[in-house]
Design an enzyme around this catalytic site. Structure first.
Site, mmCIF file in Angstrom:
data_model
loop_
_atom_site.group_PDB
_atom_site.id
_atom_site.type_symbol
_atom_site.label_atom_id
_atom_site.label_comp_id
_atom_site.label_asym_id
_atom_site.label_seq_id
_atom_site.Cartn_x
_atom_site.Cartn_y
_atom_site.Cartn_z
ATOM 1 N N THR A 1 18.992 -40.680 3.235
ATOM 2 C CA THR A 1 19.307 -39.954 2.002
ATOM 3 C C THR A 1 20.569 -39.121 2.176
ATOM 4 O O THR A 1 21.419 -39.055 1.285
ATOM 5 C CB THR A 1 18.124 -39.045 1.599
ATOM 6 O OG1 THR A 1 17.001 -39.850 1.282
ATOM 7 C CG2 THR A 1 18.472 -38.185 0.390
ATOM 8 N N GLU B 1 0.821 -1.204 0.000
ATOM 9 C CA GLU B 1 0.000 0.000 0.000
ATOM 10 C C GLU B 1 0.861 1.263 0.000
ATOM 11 O O GLU B 1 0.575 2.228 -0.707
ATOM 12 C CB GLU B 1 -0.921 0.014 1.232
ATOM 13 C CG GLU B 1 -1.867 -1.181 1.303
ATOM 14 C CD GLU B 1 -1.322 -2.301 2.153
ATOM 15 O OE1 GLU B 1 -2.110 -2.914 2.891
ATOM 16 O OE2 GLU B 1 -0.107 -2.596 2.056
ATOM 17 N N ALA C 1 11.581 -37.320 -7.818
ATOM 18 C CA ALA C 1 11.725 -37.659 -9.230
ATOM 19 C C ALA C 1 11.569 -39.168 -9.378
ATOM 20 O O ALA C 1 12.027 -39.936 -8.522
ATOM 21 C CB ALA C 1 13.089 -37.211 -9.752
ATOM 22 N N ASP D 1 23.508 -40.070 -0.339
ATOM 23 C CA ASP D 1 23.705 -39.159 -1.472
ATOM 24 C C ASP D 1 24.493 -37.895 -1.132
ATOM 25 O O ASP D 1 24.985 -37.221 -2.037
ATOM 26 C CB ASP D 1 22.343 -38.751 -2.056
ATOM 27 C CG ASP D 1 21.548 -39.943 -2.568
ATOM 28 O OD1 ASP D 1 22.189 -40.961 -2.915
ATOM 29 O OD2 ASP D 1 20.312 -39.853 -2.613
#
Length: 322
Positions: A204, A53, A157, A208
């Site tokens: 994970t 605003e 994925a 990874d």
């Protein structure tokens, strides 16, 4: 479409430009109209900076027109001091006679107080207009304040035949098992720039060693979290480690003012959120290759509301209602 709806949709276009930069504030856009012509526009650019605003009012070259104008804003003007002064006060000070608001602000410090302040000042107030669209744009903000937890985005994925990872016994024989193309890598990093946090499971992280950062798109990197599993050794990590209980994990993030989190895997972590029924959106990247074996990707009962195809790969979007 009414005139009010037309200008409110312009407010939403402007507001969306703040994605990834304004949290923990909401994205807000504002338009000022005089005699059916837009004379000023603004949006909230960055947390701690002037609100929509105020930016819209400042953009009007002839300030004398404000007392004959309508201000459109996608979210209820704030009525309290925070990093900046109350926007409701700025509207009153400039004698703007009519204000059209997209949706009421769910924040405990606002939640109708901004509207009431305008009404008490004799300003005509119209609310809501395009309410569903305004809530949708700020679904992270609304989830955080109404459900008292972050907005949860599941992302993974998978191959065309439904596998998300190789058999770990094959890891030494398979050196390149990336599922999606380079274009989708950039899109994923764009997503990371838009959210407050990113979460993976402990297994994970061990397997990874992902960086969990935004390296391929302009913008910030999300805060990094790892979900602890049992006796997994997760010492010496530059990330916050959170409990494997999903409710406890989200409570910690809420306490850290995390409004949104991308859960990037692995499967056990994703399935914990699915089983706990604590997720809001899923983005499933589908590559073109088939593996024939591997770790099967999670499954959802909800159907995608949108699918995009990019260079033989797909992104399927699933979203639950607020």
């Amino acid at each position: 479409m009414t005139e009010d709806e037309l200008y409110m949709r312009r407010c939403l276009q402007l507001a969306s430009l703040g994605l990834g930069s304004v949290q923990p504030n909401p994205m807000v856009g504002a338009v000022i109209v005089h005699n059916h012509q837009i004379i000023g526009e603004g949006y909230h650019h960055q947390y701690g900076k002037p609100h929509a605003e105020v930016n819209a009012i400042a953009s009007v070259s002839d300030q004398s027109l404000l007392k004959e104008s309508t201000l459109y804003v996608s979210l209820e003007p704030c009525s309290h001091w925070g990093k900046t002064p109350p926007c409701a006060d700025a509207i009153i000070q400039h004698n703007i006679p009519r204000v059209v608001v997209g949706v009421r602000d769910p924040h405990d410090k606002v939640n109708g107080a901004g509207l009431q302040k305008l009404l008490d000042a004799g300003i005509e107030v119209v609310c809501p207009v395009c309410e569903d669209e305004c809530r949708e744009l700020n679904r992270r903000f609304f989830t955080y304040h109404q459900k008292k937890r972050p907005y949860v985005i599941l992302k993974w994925a998978q191959t065309a035949d439904g596998y998300m990872d190789i058999e770990r016994s094959d890891a030494e024989q398979i050196h390149d098992y990336w599922i999606t193309n380079e274009a989708l890598k950039v899109i994923v990093h764009k997503w990371r720039s838009e959210e407050d946090a990113i979460l993976v499971g402990g297994r994970t992280m061990i397997n990874d060693k992902p960086q969990l950062t935004n390296r391929l798109y302009p913008g910030k990197s999300p805060q990094r979290f790892v979900m602890q599993y049992g006796e997994e050794i997760l010492s010496n990590l530059p990330y916050t480690v959170v409990p494997e209980n999903v409710e406890e994990c989200l409570q910690i993030m809420y306490d850290h003012r995390i409004q949104s989190v991308i859960v990037e895997g692995g499967r056990k972590t994703l399935e914990r959120f699915i089983e706990a029924d604590l997720w809001d959106e899923a983005r499933i990247l589908v590559g073109s290759q088939c593996w024939g074996k591997g770790l099967a990707a999670p499954s959802l009962t909800e159907q995608p509301y949108k699918t995009k195809t990019i260079d033989h790969n797909k992104i399927m979007y699933v979203r639950r209602h607020l």
